[in-house]
Design an enzyme around this catalytic site. Sequence first.
Site, mmCIF file in Angstrom:
data_model
loop_
_atom_site.group_PDB
_atom_site.id
_atom_site.type_symbol
_atom_site.label_atom_id
_atom_site.label_comp_id
_atom_site.label_asym_id
_atom_site.label_seq_id
_atom_site.Cartn_x
_atom_site.Cartn_y
_atom_site.Cartn_z
ATOM 1 N N LEU A 111 0.733 -1.213 0.210
ATOM 2 C CA LEU A 111 0.122 0.060 0.065
ATOM 3 C C LEU A 111 0.823 1.372 -0.021
ATOM 4 O O LEU A 111 0.612 2.173 -0.797
ATOM 5 C CB LEU A 111 -0.985 0.053 1.038
ATOM 6 C CG LEU A 111 -1.903 0.990 1.366
ATOM 7 C CD1 LEU A 111 -2.985 0.988 0.139
ATOM 8 C CD2 LEU A 111 -2.530 1.146 2.611
ATOM 9 N N LYS B 98 -8.118 -0.308 6.434
ATOM 10 C CA LYS B 98 -9.242 -1.201 6.591
ATOM 11 C C LYS B 98 -8.278 -2.433 6.320
ATOM 12 O O LYS B 98 -7.325 -2.677 5.773
ATOM 13 C CB LYS B 98 -10.369 -1.258 5.484
ATOM 14 C CG LYS B 98 -9.833 -1.548 4.163
ATOM 15 C CD LYS B 98 -11.163 -1.863 3.051
ATOM 16 C CE LYS B 98 -10.623 -2.717 2.179
ATOM 17 N NZ LYS B 98 -11.714 -2.939 0.861
ATOM 18 N N ASP C 295 -11.599 5.200 4.660
ATOM 19 C CA ASP C 295 -12.139 4.371 3.565
ATOM 20 C C ASP C 295 -12.081 5.218 2.266
ATOM 21 O O ASP C 295 -12.522 6.058 2.048
ATOM 22 C CB ASP C 295 -14.062 4.351 3.895
ATOM 23 C CG ASP C 295 -14.375 3.415 2.867
ATOM 24 O OD1 ASP C 295 -14.145 3.338 1.633
ATOM 25 O OD2 ASP C 295 -15.568 2.708 3.187
ATOM 26 N N HIS C 296 -11.313 4.579 1.394
ATOM 27 C CA HIS C 296 -10.561 5.413 0.409
ATOM 28 C C HIS C 296 -11.806 5.743 -0.566
ATOM 29 O O HIS C 296 -11.701 6.795 -1.428
ATOM 30 C CB HIS C 296 -9.517 4.937 -0.523
ATOM 31 C CG HIS C 296 -9.845 3.524 -1.093
ATOM 32 N ND1 HIS C 296 -9.879 2.344 -0.635
ATOM 33 C CD2 HIS C 296 -9.978 3.382 -2.422
ATOM 34 C CE1 HIS C 296 -10.244 1.459 -1.480
ATOM 35 N NE2 HIS C 296 -10.364 2.284 -2.628
ATOM 36 N N GLU D 148 -15.579 -5.090 -10.396
ATOM 37 C CA GLU D 148 -14.198 -5.200 -10.544
ATOM 38 C C GLU D 148 -14.031 -6.200 -11.621
ATOM 39 O O GLU D 148 -14.781 -7.262 -11.642
ATOM 40 C CB GLU D 148 -13.558 -5.605 -9.286
ATOM 41 C CG GLU D 148 -13.503 -4.724 -8.328
ATOM 42 C CD GLU D 148 -12.804 -5.043 -6.881
ATOM 43 O OE1 GLU D 148 -11.443 -4.733 -6.884
ATOM 44 O OE2 GLU D 148 -13.225 -6.092 -6.321
ATOM 45 N N HIS E 257 -17.269 0.292 1.871
ATOM 46 C CA HIS E 257 -17.206 1.078 0.945
ATOM 47 C C HIS E 257 -18.779 1.317 0.705
ATOM 48 O O HIS E 257 -19.101 2.307 0.169
ATOM 49 C CB HIS E 257 -16.580 0.588 -0.491
ATOM 50 C CG HIS E 257 -15.221 0.174 -0.261
ATOM 51 N ND1 HIS E 257 -14.392 1.373 0.581
ATOM 52 C CD2 HIS E 257 -14.385 -0.714 -0.375
ATOM 53 C CE1 HIS E 257 -13.172 0.455 0.746
ATOM 54 N NE2 HIS E 257 -13.170 -0.520 0.004
HETATM 55 N N1 LIG Z 1 -2.385 -3.162 -0.330
HETATM 56 C C1 LIG Z 1 -3.566 -2.550 -0.582
HETATM 57 O O1 LIG Z 1 -4.039 -2.333 -1.818
HETATM 58 C C2 LIG Z 1 -4.393 -2.262 0.510
HETATM 59 C C3 LIG Z 1 -5.674 -1.685 0.441
HETATM 60 C C4 LIG Z 1 -6.594 -1.216 1.376
HETATM 61 C C5 LIG Z 1 -6.243 -1.705 2.864
HETATM 62 N N2 LIG Z 1 -4.824 -2.152 3.115
HETATM 63 C C6 LIG Z 1 -4.449 -2.499 4.152
HETATM 64 O O2 LIG Z 1 -3.014 -1.870 4.537
HETATM 65 C C7 LIG Z 1 -2.431 -2.538 5.573
HETATM 66 C C8 LIG Z 1 -0.947 -2.710 4.719
HETATM 67 O O3 LIG Z 1 -1.288 -3.593 3.545
HETATM 68 P P1 LIG Z 1 -0.074 -3.923 2.465
HETATM 69 O O4 LIG Z 1 -0.629 -4.523 1.352
HETATM 70 O O5 LIG Z 1 0.737 -2.710 2.338
HETATM 71 O O6 LIG Z 1 0.841 -5.157 3.378
HETATM 72 P P2 LIG Z 1 2.096 -5.680 3.027
HETATM 73 O O7 LIG Z 1 2.402 -5.283 1.510
HETATM 74 O O8 LIG Z 1 2.137 -7.087 3.624
HETATM 75 O O9 LIG Z 1 2.998 -4.756 3.843
HETATM 76 C C9 LIG Z 1 3.077 -4.812 5.407
HETATM 77 C C10 LIG Z 1 4.080 -3.934 6.024
HETATM 78 O O10 LIG Z 1 4.100 -3.904 7.453
HETATM 79 C C11 LIG Z 1 5.655 -4.151 7.702
HETATM 80 N N3 LIG Z 1 5.395 -5.092 9.137
HETATM 81 C C12 LIG Z 1 5.110 -6.141 9.239
HETATM 82 N N4 LIG Z 1 5.042 -6.645 10.537
HETATM 83 C C13 LIG Z 1 5.667 -5.430 11.163
HETATM 84 C C14 LIG Z 1 6.091 -5.488 12.513
HETATM 85 N N5 LIG Z 1 5.989 -6.435 13.519
HETATM 86 N N6 LIG Z 1 6.650 -4.155 12.833
HETATM 87 C C15 LIG Z 1 7.014 -2.912 11.751
HETATM 88 N N7 LIG Z 1 6.208 -3.188 10.593
HETATM 89 C C16 LIG Z 1 5.849 -4.631 10.126
HETATM 90 C C17 LIG Z 1 6.243 -4.973 6.570
HETATM 91 O O11 LIG Z 1 7.507 -4.756 6.596
HETATM 92 P P3 LIG Z 1 8.363 -5.913 7.466
HETATM 93 O O12 LIG Z 1 8.006 -7.240 7.076
HETATM 94 O O13 LIG Z 1 9.886 -5.520 6.893
HETATM 95 O O14 LIG Z 1 8.447 -5.434 8.808
HETATM 96 C C18 LIG Z 1 5.347 -4.031 5.418
HETATM 97 O O15 LIG Z 1 6.101 -3.069 5.267
HETATM 98 C C19 LIG Z 1 -3.138 -3.832 5.832
HETATM 99 O O16 LIG Z 1 -3.756 -3.698 6.906
HETATM 100 C C20 LIG Z 1 -4.155 -3.984 4.582
HETATM 101 O O17 LIG Z 1 -5.186 -4.769 4.998
HETATM 102 C C21 LIG Z 1 -4.178 -2.506 1.771
#
Ligand SMILES: NC(=O)c1ccc[n+]([C@@H]2O[C@H](COP(=O)([O-])OP(=O)(O)OC[C@H]3O[C@@H](n4cnc5c(N)ncnc54)[C@H](OP(=O)(O)O)[C@@H]3O)[C@@H](O)[C@H]2O)c1
Length: 488
Positions: free
Chosen positions: A22, A148, A177-178, A216, A240
Amino acid sequence: MVSRVIPVDPFDLVIFGGTGDLARRKILPGLFRRYCAGQMPPEARVIGAARAEMDDAAYREMIGEAIAEFGDGKAVDQDKLSAFLETLSYVAIDARGETGWRALAGHMRRKVVRAFYFSVAPGLFGDLAERLNAHGLTDDDSRIVVEKPFGRDLASARQLNQDLAAFFDERQIYRIDHYLGKETVQNLMAVRFGNMLFEPLWNSQFVDHIQITVAETVGVGGRGDYYDKSGAMRDMVQNHLMQLLCLIAMEPPARFDPDAVRDEKLKVIRALEPVQPHHIVRGQYSADPDDPESLPDYRTAVENPKSRTESFIALKTHIANWRWAATPFYLRTGKRMVARSSEISIVFKDTPHSIFGEEAGRHRNVLSIRLQPNEGIKLSVTIKEPGPGGMRLIDVPLDMTFADALGPDGAENVDAYERLIMDVIRGNQTLFMRGDEVEAAWAWTDPIIEGWTNRGDVPKPYDSHSAGPDAAAQLMRRDNRDWREVTP
Ligand SMILES: NC(=O)c1ccc[n+]([C@@H]2O[C@H](COP(=O)([O-])OP(=O)(O)OC[C@H]3O[C@@H](n4cnc5c(N)ncnc54)[C@H](OP(=O)(O)O)[C@@H]3O)[C@@H](O)[C@H]2O)c1
């Protein structure tokens, strides 16, 4: 038309999960656009934080690559990119441990807005809140932004609210909520509450029904494990679609201020009637017949041959209040559908009598608000078909596609994330969900999910690139209505 850009105050923004999907795909490319537009001031600082060890230079390189990959496709101004990357730094930190917190404190400045974006799994929200507090990183004016999913049911949402409330006031918590950051969604409020034209008609006396579709074309992709534990109801409807429904149905707030708007939305959610089992259709997509290898069926994609999780849902609900009691709201969302399209349609009633005779046909006005793609608002009105062929009626759109109406500047959509992050810095919570709103939404959602779980309902298969299972069309046809076509 040139829109005015007012720079926000200088800030320190810490992105926990700053190396995640994200952050790289949305948050940082969005911040870069705000930097180029002059809205993010050069004195602002962004601090990426995650467990992986890396130095500032490596982080800047990672984010430079992300901006090239996930930016808006326009050529990147390299001087601006270098200057933006200079505002970034990185701290290796563990949300659940003690590593890195002192280093983070060393990065933070006094007398600037402090915001902390929790772009990590929700299981870490409580740990982050607790450690931010324990290390003295927050003050009364600090804000946290949470992503979320905000819980998976009422009990877990309450727990999350409590975990955050232990260290932050509600006015400091920004639940994203984007969908609420989309230009058209805000325009919906301008159209409703800035014009006299619609308000007298905005009720069950004149509105036949309202339909909200979020379709989608993508499947579950790499998120299969998460999605199979969630499904369309939790992933899309509870947040949403419910937010869109609230903005359509709410009473005019006394002021355009955060609590006035959110109070009105909350009343709508609390007035939602329980959904009858025969007013719900759930589906799971089948493999693409032309490409079953790379576009497999839902159960194969989530690696769960017995999955009963829905990738599509359509339902009918009512709002039990004076304005809407007799107007059904139909909600529909799904993956791997025929087109990517998010649209709200307010379908007005037929004229009570046709002075042109039955052969001229009956016509309905439809106000459709399109969120993506081609954001805009269209009102279909009935006119005489041009030509000498007598009085035949046709429906034509009065079209306010923003790209056409506002010129190139209007067409340059500000992504929802960048708009919302700027609102966080400005301290404006209007477009963020309040804790009681989220809990009320789960209180409506939980019995619906419990109902189909207890009944052992199995989702109906539907073809890839279709409008969902036939039963969804039947849901409307039983009421002598039709879904609007899902078009790109
Ligand atoms: N991706 C999307 O499009 C999207 C859309 C809506 C909502 N979200 C929400 O946004 C959040 C992040 O999603 P994401 O897709 O970016 O997940 P992701 O790609 O799995 O990234 C998770 C991040 O958290 C870090 N992390 C994990 N454990 C950690 C810890 N103990 N301490 C500090 N940092 C930690 C990870 O880096 P390290 O492993 O190096 O710590 C990484 O930077 C989630 O809640 C997801 O549900 C995402």
